[in-house]
Design a protein around this motif. Structure first.
Motif, PDB file in Angstrom:
ATOM      1  N   PHE A  31       0.159   2.805  -3.599  1.00 42.41           N
ATOM      2  CA  PHE A  31      -1.141   3.458  -3.423  1.00 42.41           C
ATOM      3  C   PHE A  31      -1.409   4.504  -4.505  1.00 42.41           C
ATOM      4  O   PHE A  31      -2.461   4.491  -5.142  1.00 42.41           O
ATOM      5  CB  PHE A  31      -1.244   4.109  -2.039  1.00 42.41           C
ATOM      6  CG  PHE A  31      -2.553   4.799  -1.817  1.00 42.41           C
ATOM      7  CD1 PHE A  31      -3.646   4.107  -1.324  1.00 42.41           C
ATOM      8  CD2 PHE A  31      -2.708   6.160  -2.114  1.00 42.41           C
ATOM      9  CE1 PHE A  31      -4.861   4.741  -1.128  1.00 42.41           C
ATOM     10  CE2 PHE A  31      -3.921   6.796  -1.924  1.00 42.41           C
ATOM     11  CZ  PHE A  31      -4.996   6.086  -1.428  1.00 42.41           C
ATOM     12  N   ASP A  32      -0.490   5.427  -4.723  1.00 44.80           N
ATOM     13  CA  ASP A  32      -0.724   6.521  -5.670  1.00 44.80           C
ATOM     14  C   ASP A  32      -0.998   6.005  -7.075  1.00 44.80           C
ATOM     15  O   ASP A  32      -1.873   6.531  -7.774  1.00 44.80           O
ATOM     16  CB  ASP A  32       0.459   7.487  -5.690  1.00 44.80           C
ATOM     17  CG  ASP A  32       0.589   8.288  -4.403  1.00 44.80           C
ATOM     18  OD1 ASP A  32      -0.400   8.391  -3.645  1.00 44.80           O
ATOM     19  OD2 ASP A  32       1.696   8.812  -4.154  1.00 44.80           O
ATOM     20  N   TYR A  33      -0.270   4.982  -7.501  1.00 43.27           N
ATOM     21  CA  TYR A  33      -0.447   4.440  -8.851  1.00 43.27           C
ATOM     22  C   TYR A  33      -1.774   3.710  -8.987  1.00 43.27           C
ATOM     23  O   TYR A  33      -2.500   3.889  -9.968  1.00 43.27           O
ATOM     24  CB  TYR A  33       0.711   3.514  -9.211  1.00 43.27           C
ATOM     25  CG  TYR A  33       2.050   4.188  -9.046  1.00 43.27           C
ATOM     26  CD1 TYR A  33       2.426   5.237  -9.874  1.00 43.27           C
ATOM     27  CD2 TYR A  33       2.920   3.797  -8.040  1.00 43.27           C
ATOM     28  CE1 TYR A  33       3.640   5.881  -9.712  1.00 43.27           C
ATOM     29  CE2 TYR A  33       4.143   4.435  -7.870  1.00 43.27           C
ATOM     30  CZ  TYR A  33       4.496   5.481  -8.698  1.00 43.27           C
ATOM     31  OH  TYR A  33       5.696   6.112  -8.523  1.00 43.27           O
TER      32      TYR A  33
ATOM     33  N   GLU B 197      -4.425   4.029  -7.020  1.00 41.04           N
ATOM     34  CA  GLU B 197      -5.497   5.018  -6.821  1.00 41.04           C
ATOM     35  C   GLU B 197      -5.786   5.770  -8.114  1.00 41.04           C
ATOM     36  O   GLU B 197      -6.947   5.968  -8.482  1.00 41.04           O
ATOM     37  CB  GLU B 197      -5.117   5.992  -5.702  1.00 41.04           C
ATOM     38  CG  GLU B 197      -6.123   7.092  -5.455  1.00 41.04           C
ATOM     39  CD  GLU B 197      -7.455   6.619  -4.889  1.00 41.04           C
ATOM     40  OE1 GLU B 197      -8.422   7.398  -4.976  1.00 41.04           O
ATOM     41  OE2 GLU B 197      -7.544   5.485  -4.376  1.00 41.04           O
ATOM     42  N   ALA B 198      -4.745   6.164  -8.826  1.00 38.55           N
ATOM     43  CA  ALA B 198      -4.915   6.936 -10.060  1.00 38.55           C
ATOM     44  C   ALA B 198      -5.583   6.122 -11.164  1.00 38.55           C
ATOM     45  O   ALA B 198      -6.346   6.671 -11.965  1.00 38.55           O
ATOM     46  CB  ALA B 198      -3.562   7.452 -10.548  1.00 38.55           C
TER      47      ALA B 198
ATOM     48  N   GLN C  63       3.149   5.286 -15.044  1.00 35.90           N
ATOM     49  CA  GLN C  63       3.411   6.511 -14.284  1.00 35.90           C
ATOM     50  C   GLN C  63       4.520   6.351 -13.243  1.00 35.90           C
ATOM     51  O   GLN C  63       4.929   7.324 -12.620  1.00 35.90           O
ATOM     52  CB  GLN C  63       2.129   7.006 -13.621  1.00 35.90           C
ATOM     53  CG  GLN C  63       1.101   7.483 -14.626  1.00 35.90           C
ATOM     54  CD  GLN C  63       1.655   8.545 -15.561  1.00 35.90           C
ATOM     55  OE1 GLN C  63       2.247   9.527 -15.115  1.00 35.90           O
ATOM     56  NE2 GLN C  63       1.508   8.347 -16.870  1.00 35.90           N
ATOM     57  N   ASN C  64       5.009   5.133 -13.051  1.00 40.93           N
ATOM     58  CA  ASN C  64       6.074   4.900 -12.076  1.00 40.93           C
ATOM     59  C   ASN C  64       7.418   5.167 -12.757  1.00 40.93           C
ATOM     60  O   ASN C  64       8.190   4.260 -13.052  1.00 40.93           O
ATOM     61  CB  ASN C  64       5.996   3.484 -11.512  1.00 40.93           C
ATOM     62  CG  ASN C  64       6.869   3.279 -10.300  1.00 40.93           C
ATOM     63  OD1 ASN C  64       7.757   4.087 -10.019  1.00 40.93           O
ATOM     64  ND2 ASN C  64       6.629   2.202  -9.591  1.00 40.93           N
TER      65      ASN C  64
ATOM     66  N   TRP D 103      -8.132   3.018  -4.999  1.00 42.14           N
ATOM     67  CA  TRP D 103      -7.635   2.057  -4.003  1.00 42.14           C
ATOM     68  C   TRP D 103      -8.777   1.600  -3.114  1.00 42.14           C
ATOM     69  O   TRP D 103      -9.545   2.413  -2.614  1.00 42.14           O
ATOM     70  CB  TRP D 103      -6.542   2.690  -3.150  1.00 42.14           C
ATOM     71  CG  TRP D 103      -5.953   1.709  -2.186  1.00 42.14           C
ATOM     72  CD1 TRP D 103      -6.430   1.398  -0.932  1.00 42.14           C
ATOM     73  CD2 TRP D 103      -4.821   0.871  -2.396  1.00 42.14           C
ATOM     74  NE1 TRP D 103      -5.648   0.430  -0.355  1.00 42.14           N
ATOM     75  CE2 TRP D 103      -4.647   0.089  -1.239  1.00 42.14           C
ATOM     76  CE3 TRP D 103      -3.933   0.709  -3.443  1.00 42.14           C
ATOM     77  CZ2 TRP D 103      -3.620  -0.843  -1.100  1.00 42.14           C
ATOM     78  CZ3 TRP D 103      -2.909  -0.213  -3.303  1.00 42.14           C
ATOM     79  CH2 TRP D 103      -2.762  -0.977  -2.149  1.00 42.14           C
TER      80      TRP D 103
ATOM     81  N   LYS E  93       0.830  -1.203   0.000  1.00 43.71           N
ATOM     82  CA  LYS E  93       0.000   0.000   0.000  1.00 43.71           C
ATOM     83  C   LYS E  93       0.866   1.255   0.000  1.00 43.71           C
ATOM     84  O   LYS E  93       0.619   2.189  -0.770  1.00 43.71           O
ATOM     85  CB  LYS E  93      -0.931  -0.005   1.209  1.00 43.71           C
ATOM     86  CG  LYS E  93      -1.879   1.180   1.232  1.00 43.71           C
ATOM     87  CD  LYS E  93      -2.873   1.088   2.379  1.00 43.71           C
ATOM     88  CE  LYS E  93      -3.845   2.261   2.355  1.00 43.71           C
ATOM     89  NZ  LYS E  93      -4.862   2.148   3.416  1.00 43.71           N
ATOM     90  N   HIS E  94       1.877   1.264   0.819  1.00 41.81           N
ATOM     91  CA  HIS E  94       2.758   2.429   0.890  1.00 41.81           C
ATOM     92  C   HIS E  94       3.453   2.675  -0.446  1.00 41.81           C
ATOM     93  O   HIS E  94       3.589   3.819  -0.896  1.00 41.81           O
ATOM     94  CB  HIS E  94       3.788   2.249   2.008  1.00 41.81           C
ATOM     95  CG  HIS E  94       4.639   3.455   2.217  1.00 41.81           C
ATOM     96  ND1 HIS E  94       5.873   3.584   1.635  1.00 41.81           N
ATOM     97  CD2 HIS E  94       4.431   4.594   2.917  1.00 41.81           C
ATOM     98  CE1 HIS E  94       6.388   4.750   1.972  1.00 41.81           C
ATOM     99  NE2 HIS E  94       5.538   5.380   2.748  1.00 41.81           N
TER     100      HIS E  94
END
Length: 148
Positions: A25-27, A29-30, A117-118, A34, A21-22
């Protein structure tokens, strides 16, 4: 540096979930939004528990990997280097360990997917010689040829 792994114990699954999750999460979620319950179910049901390994440098836990043999490839589902250990070569050492594992498993490549996006992960894999095999809407599939 001496990287080693240890299979994650069932009692440590919550730590795995929090690490994922840490890191992602951002990827997630986008792209999908999430959802804790969905993501926990996915991590438990889509991946065999023996694929999860803690990464250690000497006696210090530095991250997490999830990988398996898939035909002639070691498929890397997930590699997380904890933030406090990033930027000092630990990721490269972890990949050296995985290349050794691929050879041990008679695999001639390592394959993986990454969120488009990573950018940091993509730059890292590119620096190691991974090539792009295919692009999807939100993912890039990559591979690295291994000399056996």
């Amino acid at each position: 540096m001496s990287i080693r792994t240890q299979v994650v114990k069932e009692s440590e699954f919550q730590q795995v979930f929090l690490s994922v999750k840490h890191a992602l999460f951002d990827y997630v979620e986008a792209v999908y939004g999430w959802d804790d319950d969905f993501q926990q179910g996915r991590l438990r049901n889509d991946y065999d528990p023996v694929w999860y390994h803690w990464l250690y440098e000497k006696h210090t836990r530095i991250g997490l990997v999830c990988y398996r043999k898939k035909e002639n490839s070691l498929h890397l589902h997930l590699m997380i280097i904890f933030p406090q250990y990033q930027g000092n070569g630990m990721g490269r050492h972890a990949m050296d360990f995985l290349i050794h594992e691929a050879r041990r498993m008679a695999c001639d490549q390592i394959s993986l997917s990454s969120f488009t996006q990573n950018k940091r992960a993509l730059a890292f894999y590119n620096s190691l010689g991974f090539i792009i095999d295919s692009l999807e809407d939100h993912f890039i599939n990559m591979s690295l040829e291994i000399n056996l």
